[in-house]
Each structure stands twice: as C-alpha cells, then as structure tokens.
Scaffold this motif. Structure first.
Motif, PDB file in Angstrom:
ATOM      1  N   ASP A 255       0.834  -1.215   0.000  1.00  0.00           N
ATOM      2  CA  ASP A 255       0.000   0.000   0.000  1.00  0.00           C
ATOM      3  C   ASP A 255       0.865   1.259   0.000  1.00  0.00           C
ATOM      4  OD1 ASP A 255      -2.132  -1.660   0.149  1.00  0.00           O
ATOM      5  OD2 ASP A 255      -2.545  -1.322   2.282  1.00  0.00           O
ATOM      6  N   ILE A 256       1.985   1.221   0.714  1.00  0.00           N
ATOM      7  CA  ILE A 256       2.799   2.430   0.894  1.00  0.00           C
ATOM      8  C   ILE A 256       3.881   2.577  -0.186  1.00  0.00           C
ATOM      9  CG2 ILE A 256       4.455   3.544   2.498  1.00  0.00           C
ATOM     10  CD1 ILE A 256       2.640   2.401   4.760  1.00  0.00           C
ATOM     11  N   MET A 257       4.471   1.472  -0.595  1.00  0.00           N
ATOM     12  CA  MET A 257       5.562   1.563  -1.595  1.00  0.00           C
ATOM     13  C   MET A 257       5.494   0.359  -2.551  1.00  0.00           C
ATOM     14  SD  MET A 257       8.678   0.984   1.119  1.00  0.00           S
ATOM     15  CE  MET A 257       8.294   0.397   2.763  1.00  0.00           C
ATOM     16  N   PRO A 258       4.493   0.360  -3.451  1.00  0.00           N
ATOM     17  CA  PRO A 258       4.273  -0.811  -4.308  1.00  0.00           C
ATOM     18  C   PRO A 258       5.430  -1.139  -5.246  1.00  0.00           C
ATOM     19  CG  PRO A 258       2.923   1.039  -5.020  1.00  0.00           C
ATOM     20  CD  PRO A 258       3.523   1.436  -3.714  1.00  0.00           C
ATOM     21  N   LYS A 259       6.300  -0.140  -5.489  1.00  0.00           N
ATOM     22  CA  LYS A 259       7.385  -0.376  -6.453  1.00  0.00           C
ATOM     23  C   LYS A 259       8.724  -0.648  -5.764  1.00  0.00           C
ATOM     24  CE  LYS A 259       4.965   0.199 -10.147  1.00  0.00           C
ATOM     25  NZ  LYS A 259       4.727   1.480 -10.776  1.00  0.00           N
ATOM     26  N   ARG A 260       8.714  -0.799  -4.470  1.00  0.00           N
ATOM     27  CA  ARG A 260       9.988  -0.970  -3.743  1.00  0.00           C
ATOM     28  C   ARG A 260      10.439  -2.448  -3.798  1.00  0.00           C
ATOM     29  NH1 ARG A 260      12.407   2.169   0.559  1.00  0.00           N
ATOM     30  NH2 ARG A 260      11.019   3.774  -0.250  1.00  0.00           N
ATOM     31  N   PRO A 261      11.590  -2.722  -4.438  1.00  0.00           N
ATOM     32  CA  PRO A 261      12.063  -4.112  -4.447  1.00  0.00           C
ATOM     33  C   PRO A 261      12.361  -4.595  -3.032  1.00  0.00           C
ATOM     34  CG  PRO A 261      13.292  -2.767  -6.007  1.00  0.00           C
ATOM     35  CD  PRO A 261      12.484  -1.827  -5.162  1.00  0.00           C
ATOM     36  N   LEU A 262      12.060  -5.841  -2.785  1.00  0.00           N
ATOM     37  CA  LEU A 262      12.368  -6.394  -1.467  1.00  0.00           C
ATOM     38  C   LEU A 262      12.686  -7.878  -1.574  1.00  0.00           C
ATOM     39  CD1 LEU A 262       9.621  -7.630   0.637  1.00  0.00           C
ATOM     40  CD2 LEU A 262       8.827  -5.955  -0.969  1.00  0.00           C
ATOM     41  N   ALA A 263      13.198  -8.391  -0.468  1.00  0.00           N
ATOM     42  CA  ALA A 263      13.497  -9.826  -0.418  1.00  0.00           C
ATOM     43  C   ALA A 263      12.918 -10.371   0.881  1.00  0.00           C
ATOM     44  CB  ALA A 263      15.004 -10.042  -0.457  1.00  0.00           C
ATOM     45  N   VAL A 264      12.337 -11.553   0.802  1.00  0.00           N
ATOM     46  CA  VAL A 264      11.924 -12.255   2.022  1.00  0.00           C
ATOM     47  C   VAL A 264      12.847 -13.460   2.149  1.00  0.00           C
ATOM     48  CG1 VAL A 264      10.101 -13.546   3.191  1.00  0.00           C
ATOM     49  CG2 VAL A 264       9.519 -11.485   1.906  1.00  0.00           C
ATOM     50  N   CYS A 265      13.590 -13.496   3.257  1.00  0.00           N
ATOM     51  CA  CYS A 265      14.541 -14.588   3.484  1.00  0.00           C
ATOM     52  C   CYS A 265      13.950 -15.490   4.558  1.00  0.00           C
ATOM     53  CB  CYS A 265      15.887 -14.036   3.955  1.00  0.00           C
ATOM     54  SG  CYS A 265      16.542 -12.794   2.837  1.00  0.00           S
ATOM     55  N   ARG A 266      13.632 -16.702   4.164  1.00  0.00           N
ATOM     56  CA  ARG A 266      12.883 -17.613   5.049  1.00  0.00           C
ATOM     57  C   ARG A 266      13.746 -18.812   5.414  1.00  0.00           C
ATOM     58  NH1 ARG A 266       9.190 -21.382   4.957  1.00  0.00           N
ATOM     59  NH2 ARG A 266       9.859 -22.088   2.921  1.00  0.00           N
ATOM     60  N   GLU A 267      13.659 -19.229   6.667  1.00  0.00           N
ATOM     61  CA  GLU A 267      14.317 -20.459   7.111  1.00  0.00           C
ATOM     62  C   GLU A 267      15.807 -20.494   6.732  1.00  0.00           C
ATOM     63  OE1 GLU A 267      12.276 -21.567   9.379  1.00  0.00           O
ATOM     64  OE2 GLU A 267      12.008 -23.606   8.635  1.00  0.00           O
ATOM     65  N   LEU A 268      16.485 -19.384   6.940  1.00  0.00           N
ATOM     66  CA  LEU A 268      17.898 -19.294   6.565  1.00  0.00           C
ATOM     67  C   LEU A 268      18.721 -20.378   7.257  1.00  0.00           C
ATOM     68  CD1 LEU A 268      18.303 -15.416   6.674  1.00  0.00           C
ATOM     69  CD2 LEU A 268      18.326 -16.862   4.645  1.00  0.00           C
ATOM     70  N   THR A 269      19.603 -20.952   6.508  1.00  0.00           N
ATOM     71  CA  THR A 269      20.542 -22.015   6.943  1.00  0.00           C
ATOM     72  C   THR A 269      19.848 -23.349   7.225  1.00  0.00           C
ATOM     73  OG1 THR A 269      20.617 -21.756   9.377  1.00  0.00           O
ATOM     74  CG2 THR A 269      21.967 -20.215   8.104  1.00  0.00           C
ATOM     75  N   LYS A 270      18.517 -23.416   7.004  1.00  0.00           N
ATOM     76  CA  LYS A 270      17.801 -24.674   7.274  1.00  0.00           C
ATOM     77  C   LYS A 270      17.491 -25.393   5.956  1.00  0.00           C
ATOM     78  CE  LYS A 270      15.624 -22.419  11.205  1.00  0.00           C
ATOM     79  NZ  LYS A 270      14.391 -22.140  11.905  1.00  0.00           N
ATOM     80  N   ILE A 271      16.918 -26.585   6.060  1.00  0.00           N
ATOM     81  CA  ILE A 271      16.664 -27.405   4.857  1.00  0.00           C
ATOM     82  C   ILE A 271      15.764 -26.668   3.867  1.00  0.00           C
ATOM     83  CG2 ILE A 271      15.583 -29.557   4.013  1.00  0.00           C
ATOM     84  CD1 ILE A 271      16.375 -30.776   6.754  1.00  0.00           C
ATOM     85  N   HIS A 272      14.745 -25.977   4.383  1.00  0.00           N
ATOM     86  CA  HIS A 272      13.797 -25.322   3.473  1.00  0.00           C
ATOM     87  C   HIS A 272      14.112 -23.838   3.273  1.00  0.00           C
ATOM     88  CE1 HIS A 272      11.541 -28.958   3.266  1.00  0.00           C
ATOM     89  NE2 HIS A 272      11.491 -29.028   4.591  1.00  0.00           N
ATOM     90  N   GLU A 273      15.377 -23.506   3.321  1.00  0.00           N
ATOM     91  CA  GLU A 273      15.788 -22.098   3.105  1.00  0.00           C
ATOM     92  C   GLU A 273      15.213 -21.599   1.771  1.00  0.00           C
ATOM     93  OE1 GLU A 273      19.913 -20.476   3.921  1.00  0.00           O
ATOM     94  OE2 GLU A 273      19.963 -20.600   1.751  1.00  0.00           O
ATOM     95  N   GLU A 274      14.694 -20.369   1.816  1.00  0.00           N
ATOM     96  CA  GLU A 274      14.095 -19.798   0.610  1.00  0.00           C
ATOM     97  C   GLU A 274      14.330 -18.291   0.624  1.00  0.00           C
ATOM     98  OE1 GLU A 274       9.716 -20.224  -1.414  1.00  0.00           O
ATOM     99  OE2 GLU A 274       9.747 -19.663   0.694  1.00  0.00           O
ATOM    100  N   ILE A 275      14.795 -17.756  -0.504  1.00  0.00           N
ATOM    101  CA  ILE A 275      14.952 -16.295  -0.602  1.00  0.00           C
ATOM    102  C   ILE A 275      14.148 -15.843  -1.815  1.00  0.00           C
ATOM    103  CG2 ILE A 275      16.580 -14.358  -0.831  1.00  0.00           C
ATOM    104  CD1 ILE A 275      18.705 -16.167   0.475  1.00  0.00           C
TER     105      ILE A 275
END
Ligand code: SAM
Length: 294
Positions: free
Chosen positions: A178-198
């Motif tokens: 809503d505030i910054m629809p064009k802002r690139p971002l990354a979601v880093c999930r489960e870092l260093t674990k089996i299901h790590e996802e960026i």
C-alpha cells in the motif's frame, strides 16, 4: 583459582544449521563456569551435540531483571558467564541488553564472540546495498501503528531489515504494498535450514507467492533503500533498477556493446548513484567475456 572479577561472554549460536557455530564459541562454552540461556532445554540440545557439559541457568524476557541481579553478583565474585539466546546473537531481538548494560556499569568485562545473526545473513543475501543499512527489528502488531512504522521506513535512504513472524508476514507485505508498491524487497525464510528460501521481487509479486504458498518458519524482510531527491517516477525506476538481476542485466547490456566488465560495473554504479561493490556483487556470475554460465 577464583579470579577477582568474572567476564561476560556474548556468544552467538546457530540460527538453524548446527554447523554455524564458531570454534571460539565452542571453546568459551566449554571454559566458562556457567551458561545463561534463554531456553535451557534448547541450549542443552546444542551443548549435547558438541559434548559440552556445563551448568545452565535460565535468562529470558520474564526473569531478565531479577536474574540479572543474581548473575551480576556471580560475575562480581569471579565467575565467568557465557550468555546465549535461542538462536543467533543475544541482544538482537532477544534478551541480553539488561545484563550487558549492568555489566558495563559494574565494570565487568563484556566480551562479544561474534557469529550468526539473521539480520546479517538476510542483508547480505538480499543483494541490496550493504554499505549502510538500518535494522528495525520486529514492527508493531497493531495495524495503524504498523502503517506508521512502514511509512517511516519507506523514507529512509538505507536498506531496511525487519524481522517478522510468518503468520503476520502477508499482512505486513500488504502494508508495504500500500505504501511503496514499487519498492524491491526480499523475504529470506528459514535461513541455513533445509527449506531455506529467498524470494526477491516487488511487493505484489511476493504477496502472490505467499498467497499461493503460505509462509512457514522464520523470516526476515529486506527492503531496497529509498532514493531521495528523485521524482516519484524516477524513484520507481531507480528502485526497480536496484534489483540484483536488473543490475546484472545492465552490466551485460553494456558488455554487449563492447565495454569491458570493470568499466560496465563502474558506469552502472555511477548512473544509479550506488556503490560499485553492489553492482559488482550483482554481476559476480558474469564472466569477463560477458556470457553468463548456463
Ligand atoms: N537473536 C536472533 C538473531 O540474532 O537473529 C533473533 C531472534 S528473534 C526472537 C527471531 C527472529 O529472527 C525471527 O522471527 C526471524 O525474523 C529472525 N530469524 C531467526 N532465525 C532465522 C532464520 N533461520 N531464518 C530467517 N529468519 C530468522
């Protein structure tokens, strides 16, 4: 032999993968007389894995004040204490600040033993500028306060790193959209674990991803910086250009025109007003010939 005064060691422990622990942390955990742990059962598992057998005492947000007094007394009497949290670095969105503050006041040596922390792991993998960044910890849960918080972040000219619980991630992404629809971002999930996802992209794309596949596990949000002094259209363009893939494409494009890699990196960095290091990192897979490896 009892020393005059003990030392407080701030020990970073893994954020998932048990191999992410330094030799120095293992040595200190084995040498101190006492380990103050956020969750003694959890830390016991880590210690068992490394065959370290030391007394543990709980130190968590609910007993931080009273336990600090007790631990400071022990330190004053010459006991060395290692402070650990459930994961990562104590004091980073985890208990630790109170005992560290009081130890400093009491002139007890405070010794950091660095190691994993999700903020740095996520920041470095996201691909946005790392020369300056702001860590915002966990934002407010209340929707109205969260909006103000994200609005505040949206105006900062630095890469922003936020911690978020998985069940609140979509709501926070919606506020970001809503505030910054064009802002690139990354979601880093489960870092260093089996299901790590960026996942990297624009807020809308990331919302689509997590709407199709609900987020699970721990996650960190990393937002590209706001670029001051540009009109909103230029701002949008600059932010889109900041994604690592866009930076690497820009370098490749120049190389396709006969410019060597080094010069291409310099030109892209200058054109966007960002560090050469950022562009270099984004273009790291491009060989000097300009053809990406398959
Ligand atoms: N002291 C920890 C540190 O140094 O990162 C942070 C503890 S804080 C209570 C927990 C939050 O850290 C999670 O909600 C998540 O935002 C982040 N986090 C911790 N481990 C993580 C991991 N393996 N992957 C992604 N985020 C993680």
């Amino acid at each position: 032999m009892q020393k005059d005064i003990g030392r407080l060691y701030i020990c970073a422990t893994p954020i998932g993968n048990l191999e992410d622990i330094t030799l120095r942390v293992l040595r200190i955990l084995d040498e101190v007389e006492l380990i103050a742990a956020e969750d003694t059962r959890r830390t016991r598992k880590l210690l068992n894995h490394y065959e370290i057998h030391k007394p543990l005492i709980s130190y968590h947000e609910h007993n931080e004040i009273s336990r600090t007094l007790e631990l400071i007394d022990k330190l004053k009497s010459g006991v060395d204490i290692a402070l650990v949290s459930d994961a990562g670095t104590p004091g980073i969105s985890d208990p630790g600040q109170e005992i560290i503050r009081q130890a400093i006041e009491a002139e007890i040596p405070v010794i950091p033993i660095p190691g994993p922390t999700a903020v740095v792991a996520a920041l470095t993998a996201a691909g946005f500028p790392t020369d300056a960044f702001a860590f915002w910890g966990f934002g407010p849960r209340n929707r109205r306060r969260k909006r103000l918080f994200i609005k505040d972040i949206s105006k900062w000219p630095h890469t922003a790193v936020l911690y978020e619980a998985p069940h609140r991630l979509l709501d926070t992404l919606q506020v970001i959209y809503d505030i910054m629809p064009k802002r690139p971002l990354a979601v880093c999930r489960e870092l260093t674990k089996i299901h790590e996802e960026i996942i990297r992209g624009l807020p809308g794309e990331i919302i689509d991803h997590f709407t199709a596949d609900a987020p699970r596990g721990e996650c960190v949000l990393v937002l590209a910086p706001f670029t001051p002094g540009l009109s909103s259209t230029e701002q949008d363009i600059a932010q889109q250009k900041l994604t690592p893939s866009a930076l690497s494409e820009a370098v490749l494009e120049l190389m396709g025109q006969g410019v060597d890699k080094r010069t291409a990196i310099k030109q892209v960095a200058e054109a966007l007003g960002i560090s050469r290091r950022t562009v270099y990192q984004a273009a790291i897979d491009i060989p000097a010939t300009g053809h990406k490896e398959p």
